[in-house]
Design an enzyme around this catalytic site. Sequence first.
Site, PDB file in Angstrom:
ATOM      1  N   ASP A  58      31.022  39.078  -7.730  1.00 43.91           N
ATOM      2  CA  ASP A  58      31.207  39.091  -9.185  1.00 43.91           C
ATOM      3  C   ASP A  58      29.893  38.727  -9.870  1.00 43.91           C
ATOM      4  O   ASP A  58      29.851  37.866 -10.750  1.00 43.91           O
ATOM      5  CB  ASP A  58      32.325  38.118  -9.582  1.00 43.91           C
ATOM      6  CG  ASP A  58      32.624  38.163 -11.081  1.00 43.91           C
ATOM      7  OD1 ASP A  58      32.333  39.199 -11.722  1.00 43.91           O
ATOM      8  OD2 ASP A  58      33.140  37.168 -11.622  1.00 43.91           O
TER       9      ASP A  58
ATOM     10  N   ARG B 205      25.319  27.200 -20.202  1.00 42.80           N
ATOM     11  CA  ARG B 205      26.449  27.956 -20.737  1.00 42.80           C
ATOM     12  C   ARG B 205      27.609  27.716 -19.779  1.00 42.80           C
ATOM     13  O   ARG B 205      27.546  28.054 -18.603  1.00 42.80           O
ATOM     14  CB  ARG B 205      26.137  29.442 -20.800  1.00 42.80           C
ATOM     15  CG  ARG B 205      27.348  30.323 -21.129  1.00 42.80           C
ATOM     16  CD  ARG B 205      26.977  31.787 -20.932  1.00 42.80           C
ATOM     17  NE  ARG B 205      28.085  32.708 -21.114  1.00 42.80           N
ATOM     18  CZ  ARG B 205      28.896  33.126 -20.148  1.00 42.80           C
ATOM     19  NH1 ARG B 205      28.756  32.665 -18.909  1.00 42.80           N
ATOM     20  NH2 ARG B 205      29.861  33.987 -20.401  1.00 42.80           N
TER      21      ARG B 205
ATOM     22  N   ASP C 116      30.821  28.525 -18.261  1.00 43.01           N
ATOM     23  CA  ASP C 116      31.607  29.743 -18.125  1.00 43.01           C
ATOM     24  C   ASP C 116      33.100  29.415 -18.001  1.00 43.01           C
ATOM     25  O   ASP C 116      33.486  28.511 -17.270  1.00 43.01           O
ATOM     26  CB  ASP C 116      31.133  30.500 -16.883  1.00 43.01           C
ATOM     27  CG  ASP C 116      31.851  31.823 -16.693  1.00 43.01           C
ATOM     28  OD1 ASP C 116      31.574  32.748 -17.468  1.00 43.01           O
ATOM     29  OD2 ASP C 116      32.694  31.914 -15.780  1.00 43.01           O
TER      30      ASP C 116
ATOM     31  N   GLU D 141      45.935  23.437 -15.461  1.00 40.52           N
ATOM     32  CA  GLU D 141      47.165  24.232 -15.461  1.00 40.52           C
ATOM     33  C   GLU D 141      48.351  23.325 -15.782  1.00 40.52           C
ATOM     34  O   GLU D 141      48.418  22.198 -15.274  1.00 40.52           O
ATOM     35  CB  GLU D 141      47.409  24.887 -14.091  1.00 40.52           C
ATOM     36  CG  GLU D 141      46.278  25.767 -13.593  1.00 40.52           C
ATOM     37  CD  GLU D 141      45.118  24.979 -13.009  1.00 40.52           C
ATOM     38  OE1 GLU D 141      43.960  25.448 -13.136  1.00 40.52           O
ATOM     39  OE2 GLU D 141      45.370  23.896 -12.440  1.00 40.52           O
TER      40      GLU D 141
ATOM     41  N   GLU E 177      31.695  29.100 -23.264  1.00 43.20           N
ATOM     42  CA  GLU E 177      32.172  30.475 -23.284  1.00 43.20           C
ATOM     43  C   GLU E 177      33.692  30.415 -23.345  1.00 43.20           C
ATOM     44  O   GLU E 177      34.370  30.237 -22.332  1.00 43.20           O
ATOM     45  CB  GLU E 177      31.716  31.231 -22.031  1.00 43.20           C
ATOM     46  CG  GLU E 177      32.030  32.710 -22.083  1.00 43.20           C
ATOM     47  CD  GLU E 177      32.865  33.222 -20.914  1.00 43.20           C
ATOM     48  OE1 GLU E 177      33.089  34.437 -20.847  1.00 43.20           O
ATOM     49  OE2 GLU E 177      33.299  32.416 -20.081  1.00 43.20           O
TER      50      GLU E 177
ATOM     51  N   ASP F  60      28.389  41.290 -20.178  1.00 42.66           N
ATOM     52  CA  ASP F  60      29.779  41.666 -19.947  1.00 42.66           C
ATOM     53  C   ASP F  60      30.164  42.854 -20.817  1.00 42.66           C
ATOM     54  O   ASP F  60      29.361  43.392 -21.566  1.00 42.66           O
ATOM     55  CB  ASP F  60      30.703  40.480 -20.252  1.00 42.66           C
ATOM     56  CG  ASP F  60      30.725  39.464 -19.116  1.00 42.66           C
ATOM     57  OD1 ASP F  60      30.470  39.859 -17.966  1.00 42.66           O
ATOM     58  OD2 ASP F  60      30.991  38.279 -19.383  1.00 42.66           O
TER      59      ASP F  60
END
Length: 580
Positions: free
Chosen positions: A78, A217, A219, A226, A261, A327
Amino acid sequence: MSASVARPEPTRAGHWFESDPLWFKRAVFYEIHLRGFFDGNADGSGDFRGLTEKLDYLQWLGVDCLWLLPFYASPLRDGGYDIADYYSVHPDYGTIEDVRVTIEAAHERGMRVIADLVMNHTSSDHPWFQRARKAPAGSAERDFYVWSETVHRYEDARIIFIDTESSNWTWDDEAGAYFWHRFYSSQPDLNYDNPAVQEAMLDVLRFWLDLGLDGFRLDAVPYLFEREATNCENLAETHDFLRKVRATVDAEYPDIVLLAEANQWPEDVVQYFGDGDECHMCFHFPVMPRMFMSLRREEATPMYEILERTPSIPDNCQWGLFLRNHDELTLEMVTDEERDYMYSEYAKDPRMKINLGIRRRLAPLLDNGRDEMELMHAILFSLPGSPVLYYGDEIAMGDNVYLGDRDGVRTPMQWTGDRNAGFSRADFAQLYAPPLMDPVYGYQAVNIEAQLRTPTSLLRWMKRFIDLRKQHPVFGLGTYEPLATSNPKIFAHVRRYEEDVALCVHNLARSAQPVELDLSHYTGRWPEEMFGRTRFPTIGDLPYLLTLAPRGFFWFLLREEREPEGETALQSALGAGDVR
């Protein structure tokens, strides 16, 4: 695995800046895909040595801060956002010492350096995950990640990469359980309910800040925790941890910036500023698609509406603004109808789409229109926030939609018209990706060397425009006041800071347009056009009339006539003794 995770000791890079806690509010940022910027060792991949060689160019351009995409050890499934070791550099990019040299060289030239840090997840190749999947359930090692015996947990959380993932849970045979991931299944999410994970991540920050980085930054920060019966985004626990990160940074590393972000609606994003005690900056994602929407519709309403919907932020915080980046042009924060419109206008070829977005660079999105590119940068630079430029956009680089994933907007920087675009001395077959070679955007038609030779090139214009913005702190520090106009094709607003008042007027139409502005609050002032320092007629009681060229814009400083104390203007001009 705990807060005492073994890590190498860096050599601290030199510091070249006076204390300036709000430097980021006036800064122009420049985003660099290190693999695609410049190859310093002729292996076909950009690296830190290559970046160091090109720092003089970036200093000349006028950028204040470099933002580097991930350069950590990674299997690159990725683009490096799948980190396999937080404490080492991918060998294609260089070594820890190369990073230190680059940072110090940037500092010597007056530029700061920040880097992407992926806090939410690691690569499945990371030793933490490999130990976790082998460890028994309930062990400290297993607890570094989020596991389940069933997929029926956190079912209200959306799937982000809908093109490739059908669930946020993936079965792991070795662990005999499902692991949780908000992105690709090769990127398991860390368990931030585990204090050891939090301490381990703070140690990662300390390591790179000790090396000399000026910030991060952060990400994908909305997804750190959760909870059942929630969408697992923007949770209170996430904000608690970010306050802990900020407190650590403030106490140990002054003048550092944390940039969030968080691709969310404005009312959700502002939570990541906290009370000025979480992130220093946040990207304003929803503004970006509405700028493109306004341009194609020739109507300012979408921009006015999203800015009106944007809450105020703490004085020590700042928005990050961009037109394009590494992106896709994300369309998550628009309505279904608006998304369909954007697809129909900007992604006519299905290969241009990815997830909920459009994977294209700025110049192709704007049909390579010079006026459109200048107008969009003018709007970007005039809005409240700090602009972020993407490497290559200053010369109108194109993209390659035939490359997979987002690689089409991450092609090699086009330095010259020579072999491999001047990017690398390696054989063409060795390059990590082919440079653009089409007749419109190919490197023989579009490159830095040629544009440096042309006084009227886009690159030369961008340098002058960056210089202009940096001369006027009102753009980085001032308030934003939208102006109602008599023409919906005109986007106009006022920026104020201390004694400076800037009037920015932009024509979104493809035809010349008139506009009448209510400037009665500034009666008696006269507008000075910023580029040419041309004086326009004084503002009176009637609406102020301007006529703008197609896709044209004006930036004015609203000047006041001032007379020296105790003298008339005539006395000042002639000398008091000459007046009878």
